[in-house]
Motif scaffolding. Structure first.
Motif, mmCIF file in Angstrom:
data_model
loop_
_atom_site.group_PDB
_atom_site.id
_atom_site.type_symbol
_atom_site.label_atom_id
_atom_site.label_comp_id
_atom_site.label_asym_id
_atom_site.label_seq_id
_atom_site.Cartn_x
_atom_site.Cartn_y
_atom_site.Cartn_z
ATOM 1 N N TRP B 10 0.824 -1.209 0.000
ATOM 2 C CA TRP B 10 0.000 0.000 0.000
ATOM 3 C C TRP B 10 0.855 1.254 0.000
ATOM 4 C CZ3 TRP B 10 -5.261 -0.053 3.019
ATOM 5 C CH2 TRP B 10 -6.056 -1.086 2.499
ATOM 6 N N ILE B 11 1.832 1.263 0.926
ATOM 7 C CA ILE B 11 2.685 2.447 1.042
ATOM 8 C C ILE B 11 3.495 2.638 -0.234
ATOM 9 C CG2 ILE B 11 4.827 3.235 2.144
ATOM 10 C CD1 ILE B 11 2.428 4.085 3.652
ATOM 11 N N ARG B 12 3.981 1.523 -0.764
ATOM 12 C CA ARG B 12 4.832 1.622 -1.951
ATOM 13 C C ARG B 12 4.083 2.351 -3.069
ATOM 14 N NH1 ARG B 12 6.129 -3.822 -3.697
ATOM 15 N NH2 ARG B 12 6.639 -4.186 -1.509
ATOM 16 N N GLY B 13 2.787 2.072 -3.192
ATOM 17 C CA GLY B 13 2.000 2.680 -4.261
ATOM 18 C C GLY B 13 1.816 4.182 -4.118
ATOM 19 N N VAL B 14 1.847 4.659 -2.889
ATOM 20 C CA VAL B 14 1.567 6.088 -2.679
ATOM 21 C C VAL B 14 2.786 6.876 -2.182
ATOM 22 C CG1 VAL B 14 -0.897 5.773 -2.286
ATOM 23 C CG2 VAL B 14 0.679 5.632 -0.345
ATOM 24 N N LEU B 15 3.937 6.175 -2.113
ATOM 25 C CA LEU B 15 5.125 6.820 -1.539
ATOM 26 C C LEU B 15 5.562 8.042 -2.359
ATOM 27 C CD1 LEU B 15 7.113 6.702 0.758
ATOM 28 C CD2 LEU B 15 8.499 5.087 -0.532
ATOM 29 N N ASP B 16 5.604 7.906 -3.677
ATOM 30 C CA ASP B 16 6.067 9.015 -4.523
ATOM 31 C C ASP B 16 5.255 10.291 -4.283
ATOM 32 O OD1 ASP B 16 7.814 7.141 -5.429
ATOM 33 O OD2 ASP B 16 7.440 7.461 -7.562
ATOM 34 N N PRO B 17 3.914 10.239 -4.424
ATOM 35 C CA PRO B 17 3.156 11.475 -4.175
ATOM 36 C C PRO B 17 3.280 11.989 -2.747
ATOM 37 C CG PRO B 17 1.681 9.656 -4.756
ATOM 38 C CD PRO B 17 3.064 9.187 -5.010
ATOM 39 N N CYS B 18 3.392 11.055 -1.770
ATOM 40 C CA CYS B 18 3.551 11.502 -0.376
ATOM 41 C C CYS B 18 4.862 12.261 -0.200
ATOM 42 C CB CYS B 18 3.517 10.318 0.584
ATOM 43 S SG CYS B 18 1.852 9.686 0.840
ATOM 44 N N LEU B 19 5.925 11.770 -0.824
ATOM 45 C CA LEU B 19 7.222 12.447 -0.707
ATOM 46 C C LEU B 19 7.154 13.823 -1.355
ATOM 47 C CD1 LEU B 19 9.614 9.440 -1.461
ATOM 48 C CD2 LEU B 19 9.289 10.598 0.741
ATOM 49 N N LEU B 20 6.519 13.905 -2.516
ATOM 50 C CA LEU B 20 6.371 15.209 -3.180
ATOM 51 C C LEU B 20 5.618 16.174 -2.266
ATOM 52 C CD1 LEU B 20 5.415 14.159 -6.840
ATOM 53 C CD2 LEU B 20 7.646 14.929 -6.010
ATOM 54 N N ALA B 21 4.566 15.666 -1.628
ATOM 55 C CA ALA B 21 3.759 16.525 -0.756
ATOM 56 C C ALA B 21 4.559 17.002 0.449
ATOM 57 C CB ALA B 21 2.511 15.775 -0.308
ATOM 58 N N LEU B 22 5.320 16.090 1.064
ATOM 59 C CA LEU B 22 6.118 16.469 2.240
ATOM 60 C C LEU B 22 7.165 17.513 1.868
ATOM 61 C CD1 LEU B 22 6.717 13.033 4.003
ATOM 62 C CD2 LEU B 22 5.267 14.915 4.808
ATOM 63 N N LEU B 23 7.660 17.432 0.646
ATOM 64 C CA LEU B 23 8.726 18.346 0.227
ATOM 65 C C LEU B 23 8.173 19.655 -0.333
ATOM 66 C CD1 LEU B 23 11.117 15.699 -1.343
ATOM 67 C CD2 LEU B 23 11.639 17.173 0.612
ATOM 68 N N SER B 24 6.836 19.765 -0.436
ATOM 69 C CA SER B 24 6.280 20.989 -1.022
ATOM 70 C C SER B 24 6.415 22.169 -0.063
ATOM 71 C CB SER B 24 4.826 20.787 -1.427
ATOM 72 O OG SER B 24 4.049 20.600 -0.275
ATOM 73 N N SER B 25 6.491 21.876 1.245
ATOM 74 C CA SER B 25 6.611 22.994 2.189
ATOM 75 C C SER B 25 8.065 23.346 2.461
ATOM 76 C CB SER B 25 5.893 22.652 3.491
ATOM 77 O OG SER B 25 6.310 21.387 3.946
ATOM 78 N N ALA B 26 8.930 22.335 2.585
ATOM 79 C CA ALA B 26 10.333 22.611 2.893
ATOM 80 C C ALA B 26 11.193 21.463 2.428
ATOM 81 C CB ALA B 26 10.508 22.801 4.404
ATOM 82 N N GLU B 27 12.456 21.764 2.108
ATOM 83 C CA GLU B 27 13.394 20.721 1.713
ATOM 84 C C GLU B 27 13.688 19.821 2.915
ATOM 85 O OE1 GLU B 27 17.109 22.527 0.710
ATOM 86 O OE2 GLU B 27 17.434 23.173 2.767
ATOM 87 N N ALA B 28 14.136 18.604 2.648
ATOM 88 C CA ALA B 28 14.451 17.671 3.719
ATOM 89 C C ALA B 28 15.377 16.590 3.185
ATOM 90 C CB ALA B 28 13.180 17.035 4.256
ATOM 91 N N TYR B 29 16.066 15.880 4.111
ATOM 92 C CA TYR B 29 16.896 14.741 3.686
ATOM 93 C C TYR B 29 16.158 13.443 4.015
ATOM 94 C CZ TYR B 29 18.394 14.629 8.599
ATOM 95 O OH TYR B 29 18.433 14.564 9.959
ATOM 96 N N GLY B 30 16.682 12.339 3.500
ATOM 97 C CA GLY B 30 15.972 11.062 3.532
ATOM 98 C C GLY B 30 15.444 10.647 4.895
ATOM 99 N N TYR B 31 16.331 10.624 5.893
ATOM 100 C CA TYR B 31 15.907 10.125 7.193
ATOM 101 C C TYR B 31 14.819 11.010 7.806
ATOM 102 C CZ TYR B 31 16.001 8.145 11.824
ATOM 103 O OH TYR B 31 15.631 7.536 12.995
ATOM 104 N N GLU B 32 14.937 12.312 7.546
ATOM 105 C CA GLU B 32 13.943 13.270 8.025
ATOM 106 C C GLU B 32 12.563 12.932 7.429
ATOM 107 O OE1 GLU B 32 15.504 17.059 6.942
ATOM 108 O OE2 GLU B 32 14.098 18.164 8.221
ATOM 109 N N LEU B 33 12.541 12.604 6.148
ATOM 110 C CA LEU B 33 11.287 12.271 5.465
ATOM 111 C C LEU B 33 10.679 10.994 6.047
ATOM 112 C CD1 LEU B 33 12.394 13.166 1.854
ATOM 113 C CD2 LEU B 33 10.529 14.267 3.115
ATOM 114 N N ALA B 34 11.541 10.011 6.348
ATOM 115 C CA ALA B 34 11.050 8.772 6.966
ATOM 116 C C ALA B 34 10.377 9.102 8.297
ATOM 117 C CB ALA B 34 12.200 7.794 7.167
ATOM 118 N N GLY B 35 10.991 10.022 9.053
ATOM 119 C CA GLY B 35 10.433 10.440 10.339
ATOM 120 C C GLY B 35 9.068 11.110 10.179
ATOM 121 N N ARG B 36 8.942 11.947 9.157
ATOM 122 C CA ARG B 36 7.676 12.655 8.946
ATOM 123 C C ARG B 36 6.561 11.709 8.521
ATOM 124 N NH1 ARG B 36 8.804 17.919 5.774
ATOM 125 N NH2 ARG B 36 10.757 18.536 6.719
#
Lengths: 273, 113
Positions: B10-36
């Motif tokens: 399930w997550i794999r299917g929606v990971l790309d758009p979720c990452l784009l959304a998380l990065l729309s407000s501020a830049e971040a590095y990988g581990y930070e994104l996993a945390g969010r």
């Protein structure tokens, strides 16, 4: 499997999957960073090195083929039939080595096989008794030890070596500090070169040589004294160097180096009778 | 938000758009994104799923990356949304609403029968 071993295997798998040096270095540093923050094992986070390397290669659109050879393909250094003796003792006998542009070649062989002598000959510090050495472009030579001013701090070395090749002082310091960070070393707060540990002094020597932007780096046992993490970073830096079409000839007796190079040349030790 | 146990995939299917959304407000590095993602209640996304997604998005020009020195540790790669990434995100948001509505209606019909 220890993370160390996992990362080593990951590098090989990436290479086998055709991921280029720069992407390889990036993937390794990023994976390493994630592991150090997550505090859990590599296998748990990333699966087997093979699987993860395949996923990375696919994401980069590079699955299943080896990296293209770097552009150019010309010769950087060609050593043909070189011999050298000191006081009638033969150190090198008819040795031939070729380093192509964009290649990292490892020079291996037992202690006393003449690896250091060969590098000194290529650097032009000594002349061969026989044979020829053709060097295309410039070389930067890093001796096994020495070559640093013991009373100068790291940043002063960056300025000294960087300004010699046309960078201004700020640029030289910035670039030196950037390279140091790539090697996991905070050079800004470093003490004078004479008080650095062996491994750190080697990092400074490598950086100083890189600042000169030579076409070919000649490195004599460059990571003697560096810890495992620094050695990995050192290779990542060399791969980035190679990506720019530059070359390196690295002497080493560490078996780990062999898998990381474009090619390996072994010089036989000459038994002294 | 508490995490829910989701079926694999399930997550794999929606990971790309979720990452784009998380990065729309501020830049971040990988581990930070996993945390969010975890804070958002989507569970712990392993690095093995996270980084290939980020690399693919970068390759597609939806993200750009910038290497910076970490705090004494290894360097960090910060990801940032590009204009192309922003418009891909908008497209995904529209598609997701549509998709979610259809899935909900199919699932509802399944429960009723």
């Amino acid at each position: 499997m220890k993370d160390e071993t996992w990362l080593e295997a990951f590098v090989h798998e990436l290479e086998a999957a055709g991921v280029g040096p720069e992407d390889r270095a990036g993937a390794v540093v990023e994976t390493e960073g994630f592991l150090s923050e997550a505090g859990s094992g590599a296998f748990e986070q990333f699966g087997s090195p093979q699987e993860y390397a395949a996923a990375v290669a696919t994401a980069l659109g590079q699955s299943g083929r080896r990296a293209d050879p770097p552009p150019g393909g010309g010769d950087a250094v060609v050593v043909s039939g070189v011999s050298k003796s000191y006081r009638r003792q033969v150190v090198l006998r008819e040795v031939s080595v070729r380093v192509g542009s964009g290649e990292v070649v490892v020079l291996t062989g037992p202690n006393g096989a003449g690896k250091s002598t060969l590098l000194r000959l290529i650097a032009g510090l000594e002349r061969p008794d026989a044979g020829s050495i053709d060097v295309h472009g410039t070389v930067g030579y890093v001796p096994q030890a020495g070559g640093l001013d013991p009373y100068l701090r790291a940043e002063a070395h960056f300025e000294l070596f960087g300004t010699a090749t046309g960078l201004d002082r700020d640029e030289a310091r910035r670039e030196g500090n950037r390279l140091a960070r790539e090697l996991g070393w905070d050079a800004g707060s470093a003490t004078v070169a004479g008080e650095l540990s062996g491994g750190t002094a080697q990092k400074l020597s490598v950086i100083a040589a890189m600042l000169g932007r030579p076409d070919t780096l000649l490195l004599d046992e460059p990571y003697e004294g560096m810890d495992a993490d620094s050695q990995r970073r050192f290779w990542a830096l060399l791969w980035a160097w190679q990506d720019e079409g530059r070359s390196a000839l690295v002497s080493s007796h560490s078996p780990g180096a062999l898998a990381k190079a474009t090619s390996v040349v072994e010089i036989e030790g000459l038994t002294v009778r | 938000m508490s995490n829910i146990q989701l079926p694999v995939g399930w997550i794999r299917g929606v990971l790309d758009p979720c990452l784009l959304a998380l990065l729309s407000s501020a830049e971040a590095y990988g581990y930070e994104l996993a945390g969010r993602l975890e804070q958002a209640g989507l569970g712990r996304v392993p690095g093995g799923s996270l980084y290939p997604s980020l690399l693919r998005l970068e390759k597609q020009g939806l993200l750009v990356a910038d290497w910076r020195a970490g705090d004494g540790g290894p360097g960090r790669k910060y990801y940032q949304l590009t204009p192309a990434g922003q418009s891909a995100l908008c497209e995904h948001v529209g598609l997701w609403d549509e998709f979610a509505a259809r899935v909900t209606s199919v699932l509802g019909a399944g429960v009723e029968s």
